[in-house]
Structure formats: structure tokens, C-alpha cells
Design a protein around this motif. Sequence first.
Motif, PDB file in Angstrom:
ATOM      1  N   GLU A  63       0.839  -1.219   0.000  1.00  7.23           N
ATOM      2  CA  GLU A  63       0.000   0.000   0.000  1.00  7.23           C
ATOM      3  C   GLU A  63       0.867   1.259   0.000  1.00  7.23           C
ATOM      4  O   GLU A  63       0.508   2.270  -0.592  1.00  7.23           O
ATOM      5  CB  GLU A  63      -0.935  -0.028   1.211  1.00  7.23           C
ATOM      6  N   GLU A  64       2.017   1.161   0.654  1.00  2.16           N
ATOM      7  CA  GLU A  64       2.956   2.287   0.719  1.00  2.16           C
ATOM      8  C   GLU A  64       3.331   2.787  -0.677  1.00  2.16           C
ATOM      9  O   GLU A  64       3.604   3.968  -0.887  1.00  2.16           O
ATOM     10  CB  GLU A  64       4.191   1.743   1.458  1.00  2.16           C
ATOM     11  N   TRP A  65       3.338   1.886  -1.648  1.00  3.87           N
ATOM     12  CA  TRP A  65       3.747   2.249  -3.009  1.00  3.87           C
ATOM     13  C   TRP A  65       2.542   2.357  -3.955  1.00  3.87           C
ATOM     14  O   TRP A  65       2.695   2.405  -5.179  1.00  3.87           O
ATOM     15  CB  TRP A  65       4.779   1.242  -3.556  1.00  3.87           C
ATOM     16  N   GLY A  66       1.361   2.337  -3.396  1.00  2.00           N
ATOM     17  CA  GLY A  66       0.168   2.587  -4.210  1.00  2.00           C
ATOM     18  C   GLY A  66      -0.612   1.349  -4.595  1.00  2.00           C
ATOM     19  O   GLY A  66      -1.578   1.426  -5.358  1.00  2.00           O
ATOM     20  N   GLY A  67      -0.206   0.177  -4.098  1.00  2.00           N
ATOM     21  CA  GLY A  67      -0.916  -1.054  -4.438  1.00  2.00           C
ATOM     22  C   GLY A  67      -1.894  -1.471  -3.357  1.00  2.00           C
ATOM     23  O   GLY A  67      -2.218  -0.689  -2.465  1.00  2.00           O
ATOM     24  N   MET A  68      -2.363  -2.726  -3.458  1.00  2.00           N
ATOM     25  CA  MET A  68      -3.361  -3.219  -2.504  1.00  2.00           C
ATOM     26  C   MET A  68      -2.745  -3.992  -1.339  1.00  2.00           C
ATOM     27  O   MET A  68      -3.430  -4.298  -0.363  1.00  2.00           O
ATOM     28  CB  MET A  68      -4.379  -4.122  -3.232  1.00  2.00           C
ATOM     29  N   GLY A  69      -1.477  -4.369  -1.473  1.00  2.00           N
ATOM     30  CA  GLY A  69      -0.776  -5.039  -0.374  1.00  2.00           C
ATOM     31  C   GLY A  69      -1.336  -6.406  -0.015  1.00  2.00           C
ATOM     32  O   GLY A  69      -1.392  -6.761   1.162  1.00  2.00           O
ATOM     33  N   LEU A  70      -1.727  -7.194  -1.018  1.00  2.00           N
ATOM     34  CA  LEU A  70      -2.331  -8.500  -0.738  1.00  2.00           C
ATOM     35  C   LEU A  70      -1.268  -9.570  -0.431  1.00  2.00           C
ATOM     36  O   LEU A  70      -0.125  -9.464  -0.870  1.00  2.00           O
ATOM     37  CB  LEU A  70      -3.161  -8.979  -1.943  1.00  2.00           C
ATOM     38  N   SER A  71      -1.676 -10.597   0.285  1.00  5.30           N
ATOM     39  CA  SER A  71      -0.810 -11.763   0.533  1.00  5.30           C
ATOM     40  C   SER A  71      -0.774 -12.603  -0.747  1.00  5.30           C
ATOM     41  O   SER A  71      -1.553 -12.368  -1.683  1.00  5.30           O
ATOM     42  CB  SER A  71      -1.381 -12.597   1.677  1.00  5.30           C
TER      43      SER A  71
END
Length: 391
Positions: A63-71
Motif C-alpha cells: 500500500e505504501e507504493w500505491g498497491g493493494m498489499g495483498l498476501s
Amino acid sequence: MIDFSLTERQLEIQGRVTEFIRDKIIPRENDPRQGGHGPQDDFRRELNALAKAAGLIAPHVGEEWGGMGLSHVEIAVAFEAAGYSPIGPIAMNCSAPDEGSMAMLEKIASQAQKERWLRPFASGEVRHCFAMTEPEGGAGSDPSMLKTVARADGEHFVIDGRKWLITGAQGAAFTIIMARVDGSGEKDGATMFLADMASPGIRIERVLDTIDSTFAGGHSVLVFEGLRVHRSQVLGELGEGGRYAQVRLAPARLTHCMRWLGLATRAHHIASDYARTRHAFGKPIGEHEGVGFMLADNEMDLHQCRLVIWHTAWLLDQGRRAGTESSMAKVLCSEAYFRIADRCVQILGGMGVTHDTLVERIFRELRAFRIYDGPSEVHRWALARSVLKGR
Ligand SMILES: Cc1cc2nc3c(=O)[nH]c(=O)nc-3n(C[C@H](O)[C@H](O)[C@H](O)COP(=O)(O)OP(=O)(O)OC[C@H]3O[C@@H](n4cnc5c(N)ncnc54)[C@H](O)[C@@H]3O)c2cc1C
């Protein structure tokens, strides 16, 4: 213990992506801004804007880089649903080769490199290309045959070499180059470099015409002639390129399996509908055993692939490298998907080879998967060697 039932969160992600693909992406599949070398950039940006509005951009990036940060398991669910349309992964900015390199940059790049290259990449503002394979006896199945050379020159390296089959080079903003460092004064050997495609010394010789047509920018021959890159453009450490390629490839092989699972399922659904409704010799063709068995074999192949993908994703979520498992998944899935696509063409009869359904395109798209990211034979050969060594 492994529980293969989806959690509420995984079901929610699956539902959101499935709805997005059904309502926003499938209706745009026949947009004329697509050709033999993939979708044009203005079309890609429109698709990315739709995914952003739905909160579904770059599921695999933090998320820090603009994504969703999923596993990894969540990615498996999201990518399969995205892959139900050939342009779904492009819309969600999780198609190859970009997705694999975003994941690698997040793991390896310096903070400054992430700001400069990863942030605009994750948002879909720019695309990239990953330049490793070479023509004329250079790196291919055997990456140690790397011929592209980076000669140290003070604070810079000067890169010369020729690459080919480089997906997305046409229209890419930057490239990750694999080159053999010579005379660095520290550590020589295979090294990755980041460079803007607009740099003097980078030239696209030609865009190849290939069997597939989904990858943005197609696949190009790329030439480096006296390309000067600063030491700050070394990705990670000197001489570690071979290891980073594995950091990139192990998860990237698996994400190919995830996306293509969606597309193989789409072909199976189209063929199943046809088998239900098309009659021959007094009954629906699906009720003839020859066709029914093909549908049953498709179901079994899809089920097996999904289990293998989820298990390998689960291992990655446990912090395991899962290199062997992702290699096995890549062979199993690439071969199963091609069988599925071939059966679907057969079930559709003459219609199967026309452009009137997506199946003909799916058949073409899936063929190359048995070659890139390591041909099936190379994975089998490596696996056999480890079996003979007694692992
Ligand atoms: C659609 C597509 C997209 C690609 N995108 C990229 C990209 O973006 N960037 C990039 O760098 N590369 C890319 N590639 C290149 C890809 O990674 C190579 O094609 C692949 O690694 C195989 O190398 P090669 O083509 O040189 O085959 P070769 O090395 O010439 O091998 C030819 C064949 O020899 C056989 N073989 C080789 N070694 C063994 C062995 N040990 N045992 C048994 N059989 C063996 C296999 O059957 C193999 O298919 C792409 C390729 C394709 C088809």
C-alpha cells in the motif's frame, strides 16, 4: 494444516474483482485499440483508471507504493478473477512482465530507486521491460551464457549488447537490464541495471510478430550501444543479478499460472455453454461421451492447477522460497492450460478456429507459456537433477 476454503476477506476480494471484470472489462474486450502487439497505451490507461476507481490497482504491491498489499494467497484469488479476461490483468496493472518486476523492485531496490521507478510503475503511470534473453547464442534457457557486457568507467558503467523477445519494450518508460559486469573493482558478474528507455544508447530494432497478442507493447529486439548508466542505477548489488532473477522468477512463474488459470476457465465456460446448446445426432453434443469426457478432463485439470497454485502461494505466505514448487506449478499449469484450450477448440468445432469466440485467441495466448520463464524441459531437467542428487 492447510485449509483450502476461502476466508471472508478472500471471498470479498474475489467478489470485487469478478464483478469489476464482468461489468467494466469484458464489455471493453473488443475495443479496436488492440492489435498484434497488444493494447495501445491510451486504452491501457483508460483501463487502469477504471481499476483505480474500483480500488483494484496493483494488488501485489504494498500500500505504501500505491498497491493493494495483498498476501500471496489473496493474489492467487485476485489474479485468477482478473485473468478471466485477457485485458483484466492489464487493467489492474498486474500483467507480465510488469507485475514480476514491481515485486522484485519492492524487495531489492533502494528507497531512492523505489521513489523514482516503483511509485509511477505501481500506479500505472508507466510501464517497463525486463531485458535478459539474447539472440545469437547468448542467454536463453541457460542464463549463464549472458553476452551483454557492462564495463566499469569511473562512476559509470557502459553497456553494450543485444536482447530479444523483450516484452513491452515498445512504449516502456524504463528497462531492467541484465548484463555481465567487467572490471568493477568490487564484484563482477551478472548484474541488473535500471535505465530510462529514452537514454541515448538504447534502441528498439524491431517489434517481433508473435503467436500471442495480449502483452502491451508486444516483444522486441532491443539494442544497447554505449549506454552509460551511473552506479546509482545498479539494482541491488553488483554480481547478484543471477540471484535476483530467481527472486523475480519464482513468484512470477506462479503469478503467470494464476492469471492464465482465469483465461483457461473462460475457454472452458465458453466450450461448456456450446456443449449444452449445440445439438448433433439428436442431442446436445455435451451428452456425447467424447465431448462430455473433454469437459470432465478440463474440470480435473483446472481443479488440480488451482490446488497447486494455492498450495505454492500458501508456502510463499509462510516465508518459504518455494522455488521448486513454483517451477513444478509452472510446468503442470502451462501444460494443463494448453490441453484445456485445445479441447475447447475441438468442442467448438469450426467455430473454435474463428475469431467469433475468445477461444481461438486463448489457444494462441497459452502456447508460449510453456517456453517463457523457463521451458518445460528445463524445469524437468532441473527437477530430475535434484531427484538424482537425493535432494
Ligand atoms: C512470449 C515470450 C515473451 C518473453 N518475454 C521475455 C522478456 O520480457 N524478457 C526476457 O528477457 N525474455 C523473454 N522471453 C524469453 C524467454 O525467457 C526465453 O524464450 C526462454 O528462456 C527460452 O530461451 P530461448 O528462447 O533462448 O530457448 P533456447 O535456450 O534456445 O532453448 C530452446 C529449447 O531447447 C530445449 N532445452 C533447453 N535447455 C534444455 C535442457 N536443459 N533440457 C532439455 N531441453 C532443453 C527446450 O525445449 C527449449 O524450448 C520471452 C519469450 C516468449 C516466448
